[in-house]
Scaffold this active site. Structure first.
Site, PDB file in Angstrom:
ATOM      1  N   HIS A  48      12.057 105.756   7.528  1.00  0.00           N
ATOM      2  CA  HIS A  48      10.878 106.055   8.331  1.00  0.00           C
ATOM      3  C   HIS A  48      11.141 107.418   8.958  1.00  0.00           C
ATOM      4  O   HIS A  48      12.308 107.808   9.139  1.00  0.00           O
ATOM      5  CB  HIS A  48      10.684 105.011   9.437  1.00  0.00           C
ATOM      6  N   ASP A  51      13.467 107.071  11.759  1.00  0.00           N
ATOM      7  CA  ASP A  51      14.850 106.698  11.418  1.00  0.00           C
ATOM      8  C   ASP A  51      15.673 107.985  11.318  1.00  0.00           C
ATOM      9  O   ASP A  51      16.873 107.995  11.584  1.00  0.00           O
ATOM     10  CB  ASP A  51      14.936 106.007  10.035  1.00  0.00           C
ATOM     11  N   GLU A 209       5.754  95.879  -3.181  1.00  0.00           N
ATOM     12  CA  GLU A 209       6.722  94.976  -2.529  1.00  0.00           C
ATOM     13  C   GLU A 209       6.445  93.545  -2.979  1.00  0.00           C
ATOM     14  O   GLU A 209       5.330  93.032  -2.833  1.00  0.00           O
ATOM     15  CB  GLU A 209       6.632  95.086  -1.014  1.00  0.00           C
ATOM     16  N   HIS A 212       4.819  91.232  -0.399  1.00  0.00           N
ATOM     17  CA  HIS A 212       3.425  91.582  -0.094  1.00  0.00           C
ATOM     18  C   HIS A 212       2.489  91.063  -1.188  1.00  0.00           C
ATOM     19  O   HIS A 212       1.391  90.584  -0.906  1.00  0.00           O
ATOM     20  CB  HIS A 212       3.255  93.097   0.048  1.00  0.00           C
ATOM     21  N   ASP A 249      10.632  88.862   3.734  1.00  0.00           N
ATOM     22  CA  ASP A 249      11.630  89.826   3.242  1.00  0.00           C
ATOM     23  C   ASP A 249      12.962  89.156   2.906  1.00  0.00           C
ATOM     24  O   ASP A 249      14.034  89.609   3.304  1.00  0.00           O
ATOM     25  CB  ASP A 249      11.865  90.953   4.270  1.00  0.00           C
TER      26      ASP A 249
HETATM   27  C1  XUL Z   1       6.505  95.950   6.141  1.00  0.00           C
HETATM   28  C2  XUL Z   1       7.279  96.704   5.201  1.00  0.00           C
HETATM   29  C3  XUL Z   1       7.886  97.955   5.714  1.00  0.00           C
HETATM   30  C4  XUL Z   1       7.726  99.089   4.804  1.00  0.00           C
HETATM   31  C5  XUL Z   1       8.328 100.369   5.289  1.00  0.00           C
HETATM   32  O1  XUL Z   1       6.028  94.765   5.697  1.00  0.00           O
HETATM   33  O2  XUL Z   1       7.477  96.278   4.097  1.00  0.00           O
HETATM   34  O3  XUL Z   1       9.231  97.740   5.911  1.00  0.00           O
HETATM   35  O4  XUL Z   1       8.370  98.778   3.618  1.00  0.00           O
HETATM   36  O5  XUL Z   1       7.699 100.830   6.388  1.00  0.00           O
HETATM   37 MN    MN Z   2       8.400  97.171   2.372  1.00  0.00          MN
END
Ligand code: XUL
Ligand code: MN
Length: 343
Positions: A48, A51, A209, A212, A249
Site C-alpha cells: 500500500h 506501507d 483474489e 473475493h 483470507d
Molecule cells: C481486501 C484486500 C486488500 C487488497 C490490498 O479485501 O484484499 O488486502 O488486496 O489492498
Molecule cells: Mn487482496
C-alpha cells in the site's frame, strides 16, 4: 522447481487484531519482514502507499519520493522487487464515503492526490503497477449514490492516472462487498467493462483474489480465465475462503482444494508469468497464531501452491480428451480426485 515467481504484502504478516478484539502478536519491522520473505522464497513485495511512506499525508511530494527511495534500497538489500503499489483509500477521514466516487468533491481530490503519490512511489520502487482495491467505492445506503454516476467517476479517475504517467498500468482488484454493502465494480466482468471504457484499455487490467470471487459466488479459476482471455490478468491474490461470509483470507487451498488446483491449472495452462507476472498471495494468519508462527500461513500457502503445481504438471490431457470424446465426465472427475488424493 516452480515455474512461477511469488509475491506477498507486508500486511500479510500482522498483529492479529480484528473488528472484535485487539492484537495478539508483536509488530515486526518492514526490514525483518523483507528478510523473512526472501528466506521463505518470495521474489517480490506488494505495497500500500502508506506501507512504503507511513506518514505520507504530512509530507511534500518530494519528501514522499525520498522516503520511498529508502524502501527501494531496503528491497535491493534483500534482492526483492516491488510488484505494485495500492493507494489505501479506506482508512483516512477523507475516504469515509469512498474515494473516486465519494459524494464530496474535496474527498475525490484527496483520492486523486493519493493515487498520483502512489504512482510516484511505484516509480521510486521501480515498478509500473498500481492496484486499486475499491474498498469503499459503493454504497452503504443504496439511494445515496447513483451507480451510473459512480461508475463514470471510476473511469474518469483511472483516465487521470493513465494521463499522469504514460506507462503506468492500473489493475482493479474486484470485491462484491465488505466493508461496503454494494460494490460498484464487484467482479472480473465489471473490471473488463471498466477497462474497455478507459482511454488506454491495454494498461487497465485486473487482480483476481480467490476469496473475493467466492464472496461473489463465483469460481476463482473461471474469473482468472476470463481476465486471461482478454490478456488482462495483471496479478492475482491467491487465498481461500469458507463459503459466503466475511472475507477470511485463509491460506491458499486449505478449504477448497479442487478449486485451488484449478486456479493453479488455469495459470499454468495459459502461461501466466511469461510477461513477468507474479503469483501474489493475500493470506492472513489466524488470530490464535503465536509470534513464532507469524509466517507459517505464508509458508503453508507457498507449499500448497507448489504441490498443486506438481499435480497440474502431471495432469493427463490425453485421458481428459478421451473422457471428453466419450462424454465420460464422471470418469474425468474421478481422475482429478485421484490425482489430488493419490498422486
Ligand atoms: C481486501 C484486500 C486488500 C487488497 C490490498 O479485501 O484484499 O488486502 O488486496 O489492498
Ligand atoms: Mn487482496
Amino acid at each position: 522447481m516452480s515455474k512461477f515467481k511469488f509475491s506477498v504484502g507486508p500486511w500479510n504478516v500482522h498483529e492479529g487484531a480484528d473488528s472484535y478484539g485487539p492484537a495478539t502478536r508483536k509488530s515486526i519491522s518492514l526490514e525483518e519482514k523483507f528478510r523473512r520473505f526472501k528466506e521463505i522464497g518470495f521474489d517480490a513485495v506488494q505495497f500500500h502507499d502508506d506501507d512504503v511512506v507511513p506518514n505520507m499525508n504530512e509530507l511534500s511530494n518530494e519528501e514522499i519520493i525520498a522516503e520511498a527511495k529508502k524502501v527501494k534500497a531496503l528491497l535491493d538489500k534483500y534482492d526483492l522487487k516491488a510488484e505494485f503499489v495500492a493507494p489505501r483509500l479506506w482508512m483516512d477521514p477523507h475516504t469515509i464515503d469512498g474515494g473516486y466516487m465519494s459524494t464530496s468533491e474535496e474527498d475525490r481530490e484527496f483520492a486523486m492526490w493519493r493515487s498520483y503519490r502512489s504512482i510516484d512511489i511505484a516509480r521510486a520502487l521501480d515498478c509500473d503497477l498500481i492496484v486499486l482495491w475499491l474498498a469503499r467505492e459503493g454504497t452503504l445506503c443504496a439511494e445515496s449514490k447513483s451507480p451510473v454516476w459512480a461508475t463514470q467517476k471510476l473511469v474518469e479517475a483511472i483516465d487521470k492516472m493513465l494521463d499522469y504517467d504514460k506507462t503506468i498500468r492500473v489493475c482493479i482488484e474486484p470485491k462484491p462487498n465488505e466493508p461496503i454493502d454494494r460494490s460498484i465494480c464487484g467482479t472480473m466482468g465489471h473490471v473488463m467493462a471498466v477497462s474497455a471504457a478507459t482511454k488506454d484499455p491495454k494498461r487497465v487490467g485486473g487482480n483476481l483474489e480467490s476469496a473475493h470471487a467466492m464472496l461473489a459466488g463465483l469460481d476463482p479459476a473461471h474469473e482468472i480465465g476470463f481476465a486471461m482471455a482478454f490478456d488482462k490478468l495483471f496479478t492475482v491474490h491467491l487465498n481461500d475462503q469458507n463459503g459466503i461470509r466475511y472475507d477470511q483470507d485463509k491460506s491458499f487451498g486449505v478449504e477448497n482444494l479442487r478449486a485451488a488446483f484449478n486456479q493453479v491449472k488455469v495459470l499454468l495452462e495459459n502461461g501466466y508469468g511469461s510477461k513477468g507476472e507474479y503469483v501474489g498471495l493475500d493470506v492472513k494468519a489466524m488470530r490464535t497464531t503465536s509470534d513464532a508462527d507469524s509466517y507459517k500461513h505464508l509458508e503453508n500457502s507457498l507449499k500448497i501452491f507448489k504441490m498443486l503445481e506438481e499435480k497440474a504438471e502431471k495432469f493427463d490431457y490425453k485421458y481428459r480428451d478421451e473422457c471428453i470424446k466419450n462424454r465420460d465426465f464422471e470418469g474425468l472427475e474421478m481422475y482429478v480426485i485421484e490425482l489430488l488424493l493419490r498422486g
